[in-house]
Design a protein around this motif. Structure first.
Motif, PDB file in Angstrom:
ATOM      1  N   ASP A   8       0.859  -1.188   0.000  1.00 55.61           N
ATOM      2  CA  ASP A   8       0.000   0.000   0.000  1.00 55.61           C
ATOM      3  C   ASP A   8       0.887   1.227   0.000  1.00 55.61           C
ATOM      4  N   ASP A   9       0.594   2.186  -0.861  1.00 54.11           N
ATOM      5  CA  ASP A   9       1.473   3.355  -0.968  1.00 54.11           C
ATOM      6  C   ASP A   9       1.228   4.383   0.136  1.00 54.11           C
ATOM      7  N   GLN A  10       0.130   4.232   0.884  1.00 57.30           N
ATOM      8  CA  GLN A  10      -0.128   5.146   1.997  1.00 57.30           C
ATOM      9  C   GLN A  10       0.506   4.569   3.262  1.00 57.30           C
ATOM     10  N   VAL A  11       1.529   5.240   3.735  1.00 53.01           N
ATOM     11  CA  VAL A  11       2.325   4.717   4.839  1.00 53.01           C
ATOM     12  C   VAL A  11       1.480   4.449   6.079  1.00 53.01           C
ATOM     13  N   LEU A  12       0.569   5.349   6.390  1.00 51.55           N
ATOM     14  CA  LEU A  12      -0.252   5.199   7.587  1.00 51.55           C
ATOM     15  C   LEU A  12      -1.107   3.935   7.500  1.00 51.55           C
ATOM     16  N   ARG A  14      -0.589   1.342   5.490  1.00 45.83           N
ATOM     17  CA  ARG A  14       0.281   0.164   5.433  1.00 45.83           C
ATOM     18  C   ARG A  14       0.777  -0.215   6.817  1.00 45.83           C
ATOM     19  N   THR A  15       1.165   0.779   7.593  1.00 47.14           N
ATOM     20  CA  THR A  15       1.634   0.514   8.955  1.00 47.14           C
ATOM     21  C   THR A  15       0.535  -0.107   9.802  1.00 47.14           C
ATOM     22  N   GLY A  16      -0.688   0.398   9.632  1.00 46.67           N
ATOM     23  CA  GLY A  16      -1.811  -0.164  10.378  1.00 46.67           C
ATOM     24  C   GLY A  16      -2.070  -1.617  10.012  1.00 46.67           C
ATOM     25  N   LEU A  17      -2.016  -1.911   8.711  1.00 44.46           N
ATOM     26  CA  LEU A  17      -2.222  -3.289   8.260  1.00 44.46           C
ATOM     27  C   LEU A  17      -1.145  -4.213   8.811  1.00 44.46           C
ATOM     28  N   VAL A  18       0.094  -3.753   8.746  1.00 44.78           N
ATOM     29  CA  VAL A  18       1.212  -4.560   9.243  1.00 44.78           C
ATOM     30  C   VAL A  18       1.049  -4.833  10.735  1.00 44.78           C
ATOM     31  N   THR A  19       0.655  -3.819  11.482  1.00 44.53           N
ATOM     32  CA  THR A  19       0.495  -3.960  12.932  1.00 44.53           C
ATOM     33  C   THR A  19      -0.605  -4.960  13.267  1.00 44.53           C
ATOM     34  N   ASP A  26      -1.239 -16.556  14.357  1.00 42.28           N
ATOM     35  CA  ASP A  26      -1.111 -17.459  13.215  1.00 42.28           C
ATOM     36  C   ASP A  26      -0.665 -16.740  11.944  1.00 42.28           C
ATOM     37  N   MET A  27      -0.198 -15.497  12.077  1.00 43.25           N
ATOM     38  CA  MET A  27       0.223 -14.725  10.911  1.00 43.25           C
ATOM     39  C   MET A  27       1.535 -14.011  11.160  1.00 43.25           C
ATOM     40  N   GLU A  28       2.244 -13.735  10.071  1.00 48.54           N
ATOM     41  CA  GLU A  28       3.427 -12.894  10.158  1.00 48.54           C
ATOM     42  C   GLU A  28       3.593 -12.118   8.861  1.00 48.54           C
ATOM     43  N   VAL A  29       3.997 -10.864   8.976  1.00 46.81           N
ATOM     44  CA  VAL A  29       4.266 -10.045   7.805  1.00 46.81           C
ATOM     45  C   VAL A  29       5.703 -10.307   7.371  1.00 46.81           C
ATOM     46  N   VAL A  30       5.860 -10.814   6.161  1.00 45.47           N
ATOM     47  CA  VAL A  30       7.208 -11.136   5.674  1.00 45.47           C
ATOM     48  C   VAL A  30       7.791 -10.019   4.831  1.00 45.47           C
ATOM     49  N   GLY A  31       6.956  -9.025   4.495  1.00 43.34           N
ATOM     50  CA  GLY A  31       7.452  -7.900   3.720  1.00 43.34           C
ATOM     51  C   GLY A  31       6.377  -6.849   3.539  1.00 43.34           C
ATOM     52  N   GLU A  32       6.807  -5.649   3.200  1.00 41.17           N
ATOM     53  CA  GLU A  32       5.869  -4.568   2.922  1.00 41.17           C
ATOM     54  C   GLU A  32       6.487  -3.635   1.890  1.00 41.17           C
ATOM     55  N   CYS A  33       5.628  -2.944   1.133  1.00 39.19           N
ATOM     56  CA  CYS A  33       6.129  -2.023   0.124  1.00 39.19           C
ATOM     57  C   CYS A  33       5.044  -1.026  -0.251  1.00 39.19           C
ATOM     58  N   GLY A  34       5.427  -0.034  -1.065  1.00 33.28           N
ATOM     59  CA  GLY A  34       4.496   1.030  -1.411  1.00 33.28           C
ATOM     60  C   GLY A  34       4.266   1.218  -2.894  1.00 33.28           C
ATOM     61  N   ASP A  35       4.714   0.281  -3.730  1.00 39.24           N
ATOM     62  CA  ASP A  35       4.441   0.379  -5.161  1.00 39.24           C
ATOM     63  C   ASP A  35       4.308  -1.011  -5.760  1.00 39.24           C
ATOM     64  N   GLY A  36       3.629  -1.079  -6.895  1.00 35.20           N
ATOM     65  CA  GLY A  36       3.329  -2.360  -7.509  1.00 35.20           C
ATOM     66  C   GLY A  36       4.534  -3.114  -8.020  1.00 35.20           C
ATOM     67  N   ASP A  54      -3.038  -3.014  -2.516  1.00 32.77           N
ATOM     68  CA  ASP A  54      -3.787  -1.800  -2.802  1.00 32.77           C
ATOM     69  C   ASP A  54      -3.986  -1.698  -4.309  1.00 32.77           C
ATOM     70  N   VAL A  55      -4.972  -0.931  -4.748  1.00 31.81           N
ATOM     71  CA  VAL A  55      -5.223  -0.788  -6.180  1.00 31.81           C
ATOM     72  C   VAL A  55      -4.407   0.352  -6.772  1.00 31.81           C
ATOM     73  N   ARG A  56      -4.495   1.513  -6.164  1.00 27.59           N
ATOM     74  CA  ARG A  56      -3.829   2.689  -6.720  1.00 27.59           C
ATOM     75  C   ARG A  56      -2.453   2.866  -6.080  1.00 27.59           C
ATOM     76  N   MET A  57      -1.426   2.518  -6.856  1.00 26.84           N
ATOM     77  CA  MET A  57      -0.052   2.655  -6.372  1.00 26.84           C
ATOM     78  C   MET A  57       0.836   3.141  -7.508  1.00 26.84           C
ATOM     79  N   PRO A  58       1.970   3.784  -7.187  1.00 29.78           N
ATOM     80  CA  PRO A  58       2.880   4.257  -8.230  1.00 29.78           C
ATOM     81  C   PRO A  58       3.687   3.119  -8.849  1.00 29.78           C
ATOM     82  N   GLU A  59       4.445   3.465  -9.901  1.00 34.77           N
ATOM     83  CA  GLU A  59       5.300   2.519 -10.619  1.00 34.77           C
ATOM     84  C   GLU A  59       4.476   1.499 -11.401  1.00 34.77           C
TER      85      GLU A  59
END
Length: 216
Positions: A8-12, A14-19, A26-36, A54-59
């Protein structure tokens, strides 16, 4: 453990989702990013169980990234859960056509997000019957070709009947009641339909039905 990649390109957001995801036993975040583009690269390298996209992302937007990860011809398709701001906009339809296993709204409660990730991780599609009916019905004229011929569909009459009910948005229990058969029998029919048509899940089955003129 369900391994999740969050894109997700929106940091706020993305951070919320990761948290939220990382807090689950039973879950773990193995990575995160802000563009497709990075999403595709990370998914290939990390091989997560579920990609929250996310749908709308740069690149590279989320739709094209989903197509590269889960579209037709992909050797090892990823399970992609698309998150979007709008419920029935064209982005959602395009994402499902691109190979996404389902979608959620960004304002969905945490419990719904977690349920969605767990559902997609099992290989199931995350579209409840009512959403399926509304979503695909809204774009039926774009999905169904003018020359669609039900006779070309390689299914038995009973399997065709089940496929039509799936396309109408009925759940397994509703199909069982309509046909006076058990839910286990419905599950068997659904599995056969997906296998015969080379489809991954109910979402693709619904789109297939509309393309071949099997649902109004």
């Amino acid at each position: 453990m369900i391994r999740v990649l969050v894109c997700d390109d929106q940091v706020l957001i993305r951070t919320g989702l990761v948290t939220i995801v990382d807090a689950q036993p039973d879950m773990e975040v193995v990575g995160e990013c802000g563009d497709g583009r990075t999403a595709v690269d990370l998914a290939h390298r990390l091989e997560p169980d579920v990609v929250v996209m996310d749908v709308r992302m740069p690149e590279l937007d989320g739709i094209e990234a989903t197509r590269l990860l889960a579209g037709a011809g992909v050797a090892r398709p990823a399970k992609v859960l698309v998150v979007t701001t709008f419920n029935l906009d064209e982005y959602v339809y395009q994402a499902l056509r691109a190979g996404a296993s389902g979608f959620l709204l960004k304002d969905a409660p945490p419990g719904q997000l977690l349920h969605g990730i767990r559902t997609v991780a099992t290989g199931a599609a995350l579209l409840d019957p009512e959403v399926t009916r509304r979503l695909v019905g809204a774009y039926a004229t774009r999905i169904r070709p003018a020359d669609g011929d039900p006779a070309d569909v390689p299914l038995t009459p009973r399997e065709l009947e089940v496929l039509r009910l799936i396309a109408d948005g009925l759940s397994n229990s509703e199909i069982a009641a309509a046909l006076v058969i058990s839910q286990e029998t419905v599950k068997t029919f659904v599995s056969r339909i997906l296998a015969k048509l080379g489809l991954r899940d109910r979402v693709q089955a619904v789109v297939y039905a509309f393309r071949h003129g099997l649902s109004a």
